[in-house]
Write a protein that holds these residues in place. Sequence first.
Motif, PDB file in Angstrom:
ATOM      1  N   SER A  11      35.741  30.439  47.733  1.00 30.89           N
ATOM      2  CA  SER A  11      36.688  31.446  48.214  1.00 30.89           C
ATOM      3  C   SER A  11      37.611  31.941  47.101  1.00 30.89           C
ATOM      4  O   SER A  11      38.176  33.033  47.191  1.00 30.89           O
ATOM      5  CB  SER A  11      37.523  30.887  49.366  1.00 30.89           C
ATOM      6  OG  SER A  11      38.387  29.858  48.908  1.00 30.89           O
ATOM      7  N   ARG A  47      35.457  45.303  43.966  1.00 25.32           N
ATOM      8  CA  ARG A  47      35.256  45.974  45.252  1.00 25.32           C
ATOM      9  C   ARG A  47      35.391  47.487  45.041  1.00 25.32           C
ATOM     10  O   ARG A  47      36.464  48.057  45.201  1.00 25.32           O
ATOM     11  CB  ARG A  47      36.263  45.485  46.284  1.00 25.32           C
ATOM     12  CG  ARG A  47      35.994  46.023  47.686  1.00 25.32           C
ATOM     13  CD  ARG A  47      37.113  45.649  48.633  1.00 25.32           C
ATOM     14  NE  ARG A  47      36.875  46.185  49.963  1.00 25.32           N
ATOM     15  CZ  ARG A  47      37.792  46.220  50.928  1.00 25.32           C
ATOM     16  NH1 ARG A  47      39.011  45.754  50.701  1.00 25.32           N
ATOM     17  NH2 ARG A  47      37.506  46.721  52.109  1.00 25.32           N
ATOM     18  N   GLU A  57      38.756  47.801  43.109  1.00 21.82           N
ATOM     19  CA  GLU A  57      39.686  46.693  43.325  1.00 21.82           C
ATOM     20  C   GLU A  57      39.053  45.405  42.810  1.00 21.82           C
ATOM     21  O   GLU A  57      37.834  45.330  42.607  1.00 21.82           O
ATOM     22  CB  GLU A  57      39.973  46.509  44.817  1.00 21.82           C
ATOM     23  CG  GLU A  57      40.651  47.676  45.505  1.00 21.82           C
ATOM     24  CD  GLU A  57      40.834  47.375  46.981  1.00 21.82           C
ATOM     25  OE1 GLU A  57      41.598  46.432  47.305  1.00 21.82           O
ATOM     26  OE2 GLU A  57      40.194  48.051  47.805  1.00 21.82           O
ATOM     27  N   VAL A  58      39.858  44.399  42.618  1.00 19.83           N
ATOM     28  CA  VAL A  58      39.375  43.040  42.338  1.00 19.83           C
ATOM     29  C   VAL A  58      39.890  42.154  43.460  1.00 19.83           C
ATOM     30  O   VAL A  58      41.105  42.123  43.731  1.00 19.83           O
ATOM     31  CB  VAL A  58      39.859  42.520  40.975  1.00 19.83           C
ATOM     32  CG1 VAL A  58      39.446  41.062  40.783  1.00 19.83           C
ATOM     33  CG2 VAL A  58      39.284  43.373  39.850  1.00 19.83           C
ATOM     34  N   VAL A  59      38.996  41.475  44.146  1.00 17.93           N
ATOM     35  CA  VAL A  59      39.382  40.654  45.301  1.00 17.93           C
ATOM     36  C   VAL A  59      38.757  39.270  45.192  1.00 17.93           C
ATOM     37  O   VAL A  59      37.738  39.074  44.521  1.00 17.93           O
ATOM     38  CB  VAL A  59      38.928  41.315  46.627  1.00 17.93           C
ATOM     39  CG1 VAL A  59      39.644  42.627  46.852  1.00 17.93           C
ATOM     40  CG2 VAL A  59      37.407  41.513  46.650  1.00 17.93           C
ATOM     41  N   ARG A  60      39.397  38.316  45.849  1.00 18.22           N
ATOM     42  CA  ARG A  60      38.789  36.991  45.969  1.00 18.22           C
ATOM     43  C   ARG A  60      37.807  37.011  47.134  1.00 18.22           C
ATOM     44  O   ARG A  60      38.023  37.708  48.130  1.00 18.22           O
ATOM     45  CB  ARG A  60      39.862  35.920  46.201  1.00 18.22           C
ATOM     46  CG  ARG A  60      40.805  35.760  45.016  1.00 18.22           C
ATOM     47  CD  ARG A  60      41.752  34.582  45.222  1.00 18.22           C
ATOM     48  NE  ARG A  60      42.696  34.487  44.107  1.00 18.22           N
ATOM     49  CZ  ARG A  60      42.435  33.889  42.949  1.00 18.22           C
ATOM     50  NH1 ARG A  60      41.247  33.317  42.761  1.00 18.22           N
ATOM     51  NH2 ARG A  60      43.343  33.849  42.002  1.00 18.22           N
ATOM     52  N   SER A  82      41.160  44.508  33.881  1.00 22.04           N
ATOM     53  CA  SER A  82      41.221  43.666  35.081  1.00 22.04           C
ATOM     54  C   SER A  82      40.813  42.249  34.700  1.00 22.04           C
ATOM     55  O   SER A  82      40.318  42.017  33.586  1.00 22.04           O
ATOM     56  CB  SER A  82      40.270  44.211  36.158  1.00 22.04           C
ATOM     57  OG  SER A  82      38.935  43.803  35.896  1.00 22.04           O
ATOM     58  N   CYS A 123      35.633  42.817  56.468  1.00 23.13           N
ATOM     59  CA  CYS A 123      35.889  44.255  56.360  1.00 23.13           C
ATOM     60  C   CYS A 123      34.585  44.947  55.975  1.00 23.13           C
ATOM     61  O   CYS A 123      33.556  44.289  55.802  1.00 23.13           O
ATOM     62  CB  CYS A 123      36.955  44.516  55.301  1.00 23.13           C
ATOM     63  SG  CYS A 123      36.544  43.778  53.703  1.00 23.13           S
ATOM     64  N   ILE A 150      36.475  35.635  42.095  1.00 18.31           N
ATOM     65  CA  ILE A 150      36.788  37.053  42.238  1.00 18.31           C
ATOM     66  C   ILE A 150      35.561  37.926  42.022  1.00 18.31           C
ATOM     67  O   ILE A 150      34.657  37.583  41.251  1.00 18.31           O
ATOM     68  CB  ILE A 150      37.925  37.481  41.290  1.00 18.31           C
ATOM     69  CG1 ILE A 150      37.562  37.165  39.833  1.00 18.31           C
ATOM     70  CG2 ILE A 150      39.233  36.819  41.683  1.00 18.31           C
ATOM     71  CD1 ILE A 150      38.585  37.651  38.822  1.00 18.31           C
ATOM     72  N   GLU A 199      39.216  36.591  50.475  1.00 21.92           N
ATOM     73  CA  GLU A 199      39.988  37.694  51.044  1.00 21.92           C
ATOM     74  C   GLU A 199      39.112  38.619  51.889  1.00 21.92           C
ATOM     75  O   GLU A 199      39.588  39.225  52.853  1.00 21.92           O
ATOM     76  CB  GLU A 199      40.648  38.517  49.939  1.00 21.92           C
ATOM     77  CG  GLU A 199      41.727  37.795  49.145  1.00 21.92           C
ATOM     78  CD  GLU A 199      42.265  38.676  48.036  1.00 21.92           C
ATOM     79  OE1 GLU A 199      42.748  39.781  48.351  1.00 21.92           O
ATOM     80  OE2 GLU A 199      42.174  38.285  46.862  1.00 21.92           O
ATOM     81  N   VAL A 200      37.846  38.748  51.514  1.00 22.62           N
ATOM     82  CA  VAL A 200      36.970  39.714  52.183  1.00 22.62           C
ATOM     83  C   VAL A 200      35.878  39.054  53.031  1.00 22.62           C
ATOM     84  O   VAL A 200      35.120  39.747  53.713  1.00 22.62           O
ATOM     85  CB  VAL A 200      36.336  40.675  51.150  1.00 22.62           C
ATOM     86  CG1 VAL A 200      37.380  41.611  50.577  1.00 22.62           C
ATOM     87  CG2 VAL A 200      35.625  39.910  50.033  1.00 22.62           C
TER      88      VAL A 200
END
Length: 392
Positions: free
Chosen positions: A334, A340, A213-216, A203, A301, A337, A219-220
């Motif tokens: 924002s 998650r 998961e990998v998220v910014r 990743s 979330c 990363i 995004e969350v």
Amino acid sequence: MMEKLPEGWKRVRLREVSKRIKTIAPQNSFPYVEIGDIDVNKKTYSKKEKSAPEHCIRIFKDDIIISKVRPTRGAVALVKEKSLFASPAFCCLRTSNHPNFIFYQVSMKVFFNYLGTRETGTTYPSVSDYDVLEYEFAMPESKPEQRKIAEILETVDNAIEKTDKIIEKYKRIKQGLMQNLLTKGIDEKGQIRSEKTHKFKDSPLGRIPEEWEVVRLGEVFNIHAGGDIYKLNFSDTRDGKYKYPIYSNTVENKGLYGYSDTYTFPKNCITVTGRGTLGFAVPRFEEFNAIIRLLVLIPKCDIDIIFISEYINSRINFEVESTGVPQLTAPKISKYIVPRPPLPEQKRIASILSQIDETIEKEQKYKEKLEKIKQGLMEDLLTGKVRVNYEL
């Protein structure tokens, strides 16, 4: 009017009970200590194994070193080594009285306040050896009484030092655990995952468990910047009316600035410092206010705010622009990363780290209590307000 001293005590100047050491050591002597090596809180020093410059002073065990530069900082220490070499910016003293007693006398705030009345200069305020030696204080004529007072204070110091070591031990344990927990995770049985028993994947964050998961952050989280203090009704203390914390862009005391009668942000958010020390994340579990552009991350979330805060603090290095005032903005943060994991795993990781944090906080509060006890003892014992029993 000067306060009356207890029987057996006298008022003396430092020059009457100690002498200044003038012995100039050869150049390139070591180990060497200079003003920046003094821990002004612990009143201890670290040694430099580099060679000393010209005009350094040779000192020995139980000598006392007192900074003559920016003297109100409180840079004093008692020498523990058999032999040491000190910067000429110290006033170096040797006493025929009990050295620890004299050391505690020059560790008191009243001594540094006195030096503040004698200092000259603005950029590098300083005092002379003469100024240091002219300091006046009270002391018992009996050396056994001096020794007993010093022993009591040393006992508290030893307890503080022991607590410090416990705190450092748990911080090291947490650091080691985070290295694994935040990159490999933990299974339902409480075991750190390994690639021998679990599937991992590549990743942008490196190798991570397959189900992560990998998220910014954008995004969350909805990301906002704190407002202005003048828009809030403000109080320094918390009461029935002013019950909502106000946080600012500082690390000390986790950014607590004061309290307000209203709040701007909901519970279960994260604040991240956007100025000064950039990127210090703290989970917030109650409604609060944020000021001075402090960044606030509000979850979009189900996500564990302790897990994300720990990841931000230990794994993200925020880039600092080379021009202007360093700052972190909502658009910038924002884009960073984070991993998650499934929510139950986030909570397991957060629970382990929280337990260690609770232990560290408990020890830190105990240390603060000891420091208050020591301060009270110094004010009583070193002035003769409270006498001690001692053997002649």
